[in-house]
Design a protein around this motif. Sequence first.
Motif, PDB file in Angstrom:
ATOM      1  N   ASN A 278      51.997  70.331  31.238  1.00  0.00           N
ATOM      2  CA  ASN A 278      52.553  71.619  30.837  1.00  0.00           C
ATOM      3  C   ASN A 278      52.339  72.678  31.905  1.00  0.00           C
ATOM      4  O   ASN A 278      53.004  73.696  31.940  1.00  0.00           O
ATOM      5  CB  ASN A 278      51.908  72.099  29.534  1.00  0.00           C
ATOM      6  N   VAL A 279      51.456  72.421  32.730  1.00  0.00           N
ATOM      7  CA  VAL A 279      51.239  73.381  33.833  1.00  0.00           C
ATOM      8  C   VAL A 279      51.985  72.871  35.069  1.00  0.00           C
ATOM      9  O   VAL A 279      52.253  71.681  35.181  1.00  0.00           O
ATOM     10  CB  VAL A 279      49.736  73.523  34.151  1.00  0.00           C
ATOM     11  N   PRO A 280      52.371  73.772  35.927  1.00  0.00           N
ATOM     12  CA  PRO A 280      53.071  73.306  37.149  1.00  0.00           C
ATOM     13  C   PRO A 280      52.159  72.430  38.025  1.00  0.00           C
ATOM     14  O   PRO A 280      50.952  72.437  37.859  1.00  0.00           O
ATOM     15  CB  PRO A 280      53.421  74.605  37.874  1.00  0.00           C
ATOM     16  N   GLN A 281      52.844  71.683  38.840  1.00  0.00           N
ATOM     17  CA  GLN A 281      52.139  70.742  39.751  1.00  0.00           C
ATOM     18  C   GLN A 281      51.063  71.493  40.507  1.00  0.00           C
ATOM     19  O   GLN A 281      51.309  72.533  41.131  1.00  0.00           O
ATOM     20  CB  GLN A 281      53.151  70.150  40.750  1.00  0.00           C
ATOM     21  N   LEU A 282      49.847  70.963  40.418  1.00  0.00           N
ATOM     22  CA  LEU A 282      48.743  71.589  41.139  1.00  0.00           C
ATOM     23  C   LEU A 282      48.699  71.061  42.577  1.00  0.00           C
ATOM     24  O   LEU A 282      48.994  69.890  42.845  1.00  0.00           O
ATOM     25  CB  LEU A 282      47.424  71.280  40.404  1.00  0.00           C
ATOM     26  N   ARG A 283      48.347  71.914  43.451  1.00  0.00           N
ATOM     27  CA  ARG A 283      48.308  71.508  44.873  1.00  0.00           C
ATOM     28  C   ARG A 283      46.975  71.896  45.463  1.00  0.00           C
ATOM     29  O   ARG A 283      46.296  72.800  44.973  1.00  0.00           O
ATOM     30  CB  ARG A 283      49.445  72.170  45.664  1.00  0.00           C
ATOM     31  N   VAL A 284      46.623  71.176  46.528  1.00  0.00           N
ATOM     32  CA  VAL A 284      45.333  71.429  47.163  1.00  0.00           C
ATOM     33  C   VAL A 284      45.476  71.337  48.687  1.00  0.00           C
ATOM     34  O   VAL A 284      46.372  70.653  49.181  1.00  0.00           O
ATOM     35  CB  VAL A 284      44.296  70.405  46.639  1.00  0.00           C
ATOM     36  N   ASN A 285      44.651  72.064  49.390  1.00  0.00           N
ATOM     37  CA  ASN A 285      44.607  71.922  50.861  1.00  0.00           C
ATOM     38  C   ASN A 285      43.374  71.123  51.210  1.00  0.00           C
ATOM     39  O   ASN A 285      42.275  71.448  50.765  1.00  0.00           O
ATOM     40  CB  ASN A 285      44.505  73.295  51.529  1.00  0.00           C
ATOM     41  N   LEU A 286      43.603  70.061  51.998  1.00  0.00           N
ATOM     42  CA  LEU A 286      42.461  69.212  52.330  1.00  0.00           C
ATOM     43  C   LEU A 286      42.393  69.044  53.849  1.00  0.00           C
ATOM     44  O   LEU A 286      43.385  68.747  54.495  1.00  0.00           O
ATOM     45  CB  LEU A 286      42.630  67.857  51.648  1.00  0.00           C
ATOM     46  N   PHE A 287      41.247  69.272  54.383  1.00  0.00           N
ATOM     47  CA  PHE A 287      41.027  69.078  55.830  1.00  0.00           C
ATOM     48  C   PHE A 287      40.030  67.967  56.001  1.00  0.00           C
ATOM     49  O   PHE A 287      39.034  67.914  55.276  1.00  0.00           O
ATOM     50  CB  PHE A 287      40.520  70.372  56.479  1.00  0.00           C
ATOM     51  N   TYR A 288      40.307  67.099  56.924  1.00  0.00           N
ATOM     52  CA  TYR A 288      39.396  65.975  57.116  1.00  0.00           C
ATOM     53  C   TYR A 288      39.269  65.700  58.608  1.00  0.00           C
ATOM     54  O   TYR A 288      40.214  65.866  59.368  1.00  0.00           O
ATOM     55  CB  TYR A 288      39.951  64.727  56.417  1.00  0.00           C
ATOM     56  N   ALA A 289      38.099  65.269  59.013  1.00  0.00           N
ATOM     57  CA  ALA A 289      37.915  64.968  60.451  1.00  0.00           C
ATOM     58  C   ALA A 289      36.969  63.800  60.616  1.00  0.00           C
ATOM     59  O   ALA A 289      36.017  63.666  59.858  1.00  0.00           O
ATOM     60  CB  ALA A 289      37.369  66.185  61.176  1.00  0.00           C
ATOM     61  N   VAL A 290      37.283  62.945  61.534  1.00  0.00           N
ATOM     62  CA  VAL A 290      36.369  61.834  61.857  1.00  0.00           C
ATOM     63  C   VAL A 290      35.968  61.957  63.320  1.00  0.00           C
ATOM     64  O   VAL A 290      36.748  62.467  64.129  1.00  0.00           O
ATOM     65  CB  VAL A 290      37.029  60.453  61.622  1.00  0.00           C
ATOM     66  N   PRO A 291      34.796  61.472  63.663  1.00  0.00           N
ATOM     67  CA  PRO A 291      34.412  61.535  65.087  1.00  0.00           C
ATOM     68  C   PRO A 291      35.351  60.648  65.920  1.00  0.00           C
ATOM     69  O   PRO A 291      35.649  59.519  65.531  1.00  0.00           O
ATOM     70  CB  PRO A 291      32.992  60.978  65.107  1.00  0.00           C
ATOM     71  N   ALA A 292      35.823  61.190  67.022  1.00  0.00           N
ATOM     72  CA  ALA A 292      36.779  60.443  67.866  1.00  0.00           C
ATOM     73  C   ALA A 292      36.090  59.820  69.072  1.00  0.00           C
ATOM     74  O   ALA A 292      36.724  59.190  69.914  1.00  0.00           O
ATOM     75  CB  ALA A 292      37.897  61.375  68.329  1.00  0.00           C
ATOM     76  N   THR A 293      34.804  59.969  69.186  1.00  0.00           N
ATOM     77  CA  THR A 293      34.065  59.526  70.376  1.00  0.00           C
ATOM     78  C   THR A 293      34.296  58.059  70.677  1.00  0.00           C
ATOM     79  O   THR A 293      34.558  57.668  71.814  1.00  0.00           O
ATOM     80  CB  THR A 293      32.555  59.744  70.153  1.00  0.00           C
ATOM     81  N   GLN A 294      34.238  57.261  69.607  1.00  0.00           N
ATOM     82  CA  GLN A 294      34.367  55.820  69.817  1.00  0.00           C
ATOM     83  C   GLN A 294      35.763  55.481  70.330  1.00  0.00           C
ATOM     84  O   GLN A 294      35.914  54.705  71.281  1.00  0.00           O
ATOM     85  CB  GLN A 294      34.106  55.111  68.497  1.00  0.00           C
ATOM     86  N   THR A 295      36.739  56.062  69.717  1.00  0.00           N
ATOM     87  CA  THR A 295      38.122  55.811  70.151  1.00  0.00           C
ATOM     88  C   THR A 295      38.312  56.266  71.592  1.00  0.00           C
ATOM     89  O   THR A 295      38.873  55.544  72.421  1.00  0.00           O
ATOM     90  CB  THR A 295      39.100  56.560  69.234  1.00  0.00           C
ATOM     91  N   GLN A 296      37.761  57.458  71.866  1.00  0.00           N
ATOM     92  CA  GLN A 296      37.892  57.962  73.253  1.00  0.00           C
ATOM     93  C   GLN A 296      37.232  56.997  74.228  1.00  0.00           C
ATOM     94  O   GLN A 296      37.787  56.689  75.290  1.00  0.00           O
ATOM     95  CB  GLN A 296      37.235  59.338  73.354  1.00  0.00           C
TER      96      GLN A 296
END
Lengths: 468, 227
Positions: free
Chosen positions: A137-155
């Motif tokens: 009954n309520v409009p679609q709820l939305r969220v902002n999500l930020f995520y980060a993983v260490p890139a050292t290994q890939t680098q």
Amino acid sequence: MISSIRGRVLALAMLAQFLAMSCAVGFAVWYVHRALWSSLDSELQARAVSLLALVGQADDDPYALDFDANQVNLPSGDLFYVVDPHGRALAGSGSWIGQQAGAQQNARKTWLFKHDGITYRGKALIESPIFDQENMNVPQLRVNLFYAVPATQTQARIAEAMREAVMVGIVSLLVSALLTWWAVGTGMAPLIELASRADKIQAARAEFELPPGTLRSAELMPLGRALQALAARVRAAFDRERQFISDAAHELKTAVAIQKSTLQLLEQGRASEAEYRDGIARALEDTARTERLVADMLLLSAIEHAQQLPEIPGQTSSRSPLEQSVELAIDRLQPLARMKDVQIDLKLDGTHYVTGKEQDLCLLWTNLIENAIQHSRASSRATVELSDAGSDCCRVRIADSGTGIPAADLPHVFERFYRSDISRSRATGGFGLGLSIAKAVVDALHGTIRIESAPQRGTTVEVILPKA
Amino acid sequence: MHVLVIEDEERLAHNLAKAISKNAGFVVDVALDGEDGLHLATSGVFDAIILDLMLPGKPGQEVLAALRKTGDKTPVLVLTAKEEKASIIRLLDSGADDYLPKPFDLGELLARLKALIRRGKGQASPQLAVGNLVLDFNTRSAWRAGTRVELSPMEYRTLEYLMMRQGSVVSKEELLEHLYDYNWEKFSNVIEVYISTLRRKIDAGERDRLIHTLRGRGYVLRKGDPQ
């Protein structure tokens, strides 16, 4: 400045190799880069989405969001921040997002950033609809999500892959440099051998054998053949010169022997005044003969030499009517012809112009007509005939009905010092140089000379000269 | 002595002939080409041959080879303008006895020619002796028992030939062939005249007679018994 073919080929090959290798290494690095980042990005996406799944509708307020912090099970080191569109933080810390958030938020992309000295790969899910919405009954709820993983290994993996690719590139560059150096060296070896053999060519012993390597090489074959031909020409020229010097020495020594014997004869015993006078006269005759020999030899040498020099048009030669030089020669020989009782007939057919010095032409006709007179019988005729020979040549034919030349001697008559019949040349005082001189003049004028003869029937000499 | 000169340069040939006849007292025939030269040489009347190498008709080398092939032993002196060792060696190997490079010295040529003739006759010394008769080949003079015998040129030449061939029987024809040029027939009677003059000048008043006549065979110069 000397530059080495080997060095240049090597440099060129290395440049080509380097470019090809750079492309290959570049592509490999780019590919690895893309693959690793994209795999990290999918991991990032998966983790972000799994975190998103923990966001649900708050039990107490259908318009509010709730984060189930108990279920968070993230690899250590990952950073996250969940915030509702109104800016209310639900979980995690937003401190790491910093200024980049604004720029990256809308891009739906991943980005790299540094936080606390560690490089991270970040991703933002902006206004993502939440999965767990029970109350429709309520409009679609939305969220902002930020995520980060260490890139050292890939680098680190990318850097390692890059190092390996560059290593492989350098090693293969070195191997191909060595191979090129060796191949060019091996390829050049026949050329070097050819050069060392060519270097050994000497006029005296111009023997030139093609090295076997040359015969197998399509590129070196023409050079080898040219060198072989050159050596043969050098040898032939040298042999000719040596023969000439030997013949000339023989003639000169004989001339000197005659002079010496005449004088020594005079010296021996006691002679009367008349004998001395006679002896001196003979010694002078001998000297005159030697002089003539030397003059003829020098003349021949001068003509033969001049023929190798570039002619400057208009300066050394000029356009001159053929009749003029022929008539001049006949004029000069009239006293001899009268003495030998030979009639010279001149047959003209129009005017013919040739290029040549008048004195050379006159020398040529004098030599040939004098021969004709000398070998004619008394009260016979010699003919000199001028005519066209095709559109660009003219012909001079000198014919006598004299003693002729034996067939065996005919091929040799133009050779220097060749005397077919000694009694004949003794009678004419010749040294066997007259026809050689004639041939040298004709060659210098780019013409041809031909001789036909039948013993006791006569001789015909035909000279063909290009028209001016 | 009779010498053949084969030389194509007419002037040189005649100078040689003149020098030889004037200075050595030899008779000289001249051939101006190889063919004539070989033809004359094979007649066997010559005591020496002077051969030029560069000849029309037949080269000197071939003349020499052809001559030696017939078994002819006449000494041959070659005149050559080629001084390369190989050419000289080839010449001597093919039967030449000596060579002189052109231009040569007439004096040397005459000396070599005389030496060749001497050797050709089996004589080593230029002084020939039979008993107390001595003949000097160089000064062209003769002595009998230490006294100079005055001889005319023709008498000397006759004696010289007999001395060279001492001990052998020399026919009248042989004497004629070696003392006169090719037209010797017309001189056939003079030999007897020269022999008798020689005998008078040499043997007169001597106990040992040296010049002997063998009837129908010829003459022989030897000490003692003619047989």
